[in-house]
Design an enzyme around this catalytic site. Sequence first.
Site, short mmCIF file in Angstrom:
data_model
loop_
_atom_site.label_atom_id
_atom_site.label_comp_id
_atom_site.label_asym_id
_atom_site.label_seq_id
_atom_site.Cartn_x
_atom_site.Cartn_y
_atom_site.Cartn_z
CG HIS A 1 -11.82 5.41 2.52
ND1 HIS A 1 -12.46 6.52 3.02
CD2 HIS A 1 -10.50 5.59 2.72
CE1 HIS A 1 -11.54 7.35 3.51
NE2 HIS A 1 -10.35 6.81 3.34
NE ARG B 1 -5.67 2.61 -0.61
CZ ARG B 1 -5.53 3.77 0.02
NH1 ARG B 1 -4.37 4.09 0.56
NH2 ARG B 1 -6.54 4.60 0.09
CG ASN C 1 -1.85 1.13 1.30
OD1 ASN C 1 -1.71 2.11 0.58
ND2 ASN C 1 -2.82 1.05 2.20
CD GLU D 1 -8.15 0.67 3.79
OE1 GLU D 1 -7.57 1.14 4.80
OE2 GLU D 1 -8.42 1.34 2.80
N GLY E 1 -9.48 4.63 12.28
CA GLY E 1 -8.91 5.17 13.52
C GLY E 1 -9.90 5.80 14.48
CG ASP F 1 -4.85 12.45 17.02
OD1 ASP F 1 -5.86 11.97 17.60
OD2 ASP F 1 -3.82 11.82 16.81
NE ARG G 1 -8.24 14.19 2.24
CZ ARG G 1 -8.30 12.88 2.18
NH1 ARG G 1 -9.42 12.27 1.83
NH2 ARG G 1 -7.24 12.14 2.44
P1 AMP Z 1 -6.58 6.18 10.25
O1 AMP Z 1 -6.51 7.15 9.11
O2 AMP Z 1 -7.64 5.14 10.09
O3 AMP Z 1 -5.24 5.59 10.63
O4 AMP Z 1 -7.04 7.05 11.51
C1 AMP Z 1 -6.18 8.00 12.09
C2 AMP Z 1 -6.95 8.88 13.06
O5 AMP Z 1 -7.60 8.07 14.04
C3 AMP Z 1 -6.07 9.81 13.86
O6 AMP Z 1 -5.84 11.02 13.18
C4 AMP Z 1 -6.89 10.04 15.12
O7 AMP Z 1 -7.69 11.20 14.93
C5 AMP Z 1 -7.80 8.86 15.21
N1 AMP Z 1 -7.56 8.04 16.39
C6 AMP Z 1 -6.66 7.07 16.57
N2 AMP Z 1 -6.74 6.56 17.81
C7 AMP Z 1 -7.74 7.21 18.44
C8 AMP Z 1 -8.33 7.15 19.75
N3 AMP Z 1 -7.89 6.29 20.67
N4 AMP Z 1 -9.34 8.00 20.02
C9 AMP Z 1 -9.79 8.86 19.10
N5 AMP Z 1 -9.27 8.96 17.86
C10 AMP Z 1 -8.27 8.16 17.53
#
Ligand code: AMP
Length: 385
Positions: A167, A78, A14, A371, A317, A269, A228
């Site tokens: 996605h 991917r 990926n 994925e 996430g 985040d 975004r």
């Molecule tokens: P992903 O793109 O699926 O890897 O998701 C990343 C995002 O998940 C990060 O920018 C965080 O905002 C969120 N995230 C990860 N862990 C947590 C958590 N324990 N609580 C809330 N948000 C989280």
Amino acid sequence: MNHSPDRTRVLVVNSGSSSVKYQLLDMADGNRLAAGLVERIGEGPVADHTAALKQVADELSAQGLGIDSPALAAVGHRVVHGGTRFTEPTLITDEVLAEIEKLVPLAPLHNPANITGIKVARQLRPDLPQVAVFDTAFHSTMPEAAARYAIDTDTADRYGVRRYGFHGTSHAYVSKAVAELLGKDLAETHTIVLHLGNGASASAVAGGVCVDTSMGLTPLEGLVMGTRSGDIDPAAIFHLARVGGMSVDEIDTLLNKRSGLLGLCGDNDMREIGRRMGEGDQDAQLAFDVYIHRLRKYVGAYTAVLGRVDAIAFTAGVGENSAAVREATLRGLAVLGVEVDTVRNALRGTSARLISTENSPVAVAVVPTDEEREIATQTYRLVGA
Ligand code: AMP
């Protein structure tokens, strides 16, 4: 299917804009043999995607799982944008690679990185089948009513301006996993999937078939994301150009990189936003509220699109980890048949689980997405067929 018993492994690559994720899976037993991530490409010791792929090959060799292994059946890649040309996992040939390159204008950040990953892997193992699995493919079943923008049809067709969705590998994986979790036939299950990561998208899936999704021509449309904007009146762009004197590139950067949660409160985040909200921070609260408001609108809209909803699934996430986001998204939606069990919702877990009450007509699930496993499954199916 006709797989050689000695060649049961699939390497999944990926290759993203600034990172390369990989997994090596044994499809005979489903075991994950290796997984890793090479980050910050272009910023430090890893100069470019070619160097990153070489590092992946070295990491695998160091574990005795080298890319030269005869047990490897294929490499699955991917690829973000498949346009209207690619609606299925596709064996990569020179012709296919050239077609993927033609799609770069539709995904200038993503497809070039995907292409480099493919080229390097082909150099390393020219004898091996390489398969492209497209993020857009799962959404290619959307009816025209959902896929068309209401603009002049000739102009739209000339420039490929339509809704493709992204996605897709995650939406496909999660909608299948939800049917399994409910013990229902996939063909009988209507699901709203909420993929909430740094990028975020919702999809409406009827019997395993995508009928609508929130991302469009590019991954900018739809939900509020980390950086975004998601949905915005397109006239805001004219306004920023004419009144704000901003260039197209500046507005592109604004909407893709400096908007969403980051634009609203300075953090993208959700963990940090939650912490700030706990301290009474008003900007963080506003960012959260805008994010949730948009999500609730999509849940309502997709309930109408599907007519009947069996399950709503949270993934990625934020979706997998933030009980606060899940609770706020579905609070007070008994009118749609949705009742979240606050105790179940607060429990942490690493496997697919239900967080709705016993009597909730619509099941609510948390499903960790995978994925890479889905890409491996689709790749192995194709090369074995
Ligand atoms: P992903 O793109 O699926 O890897 O998701 C990343 C995002 O998940 C990060 O920018 C965080 O905002 C969120 N995230 C990860 N862990 C947590 C958590 N324990 N609580 C809330 N948000 C989280």
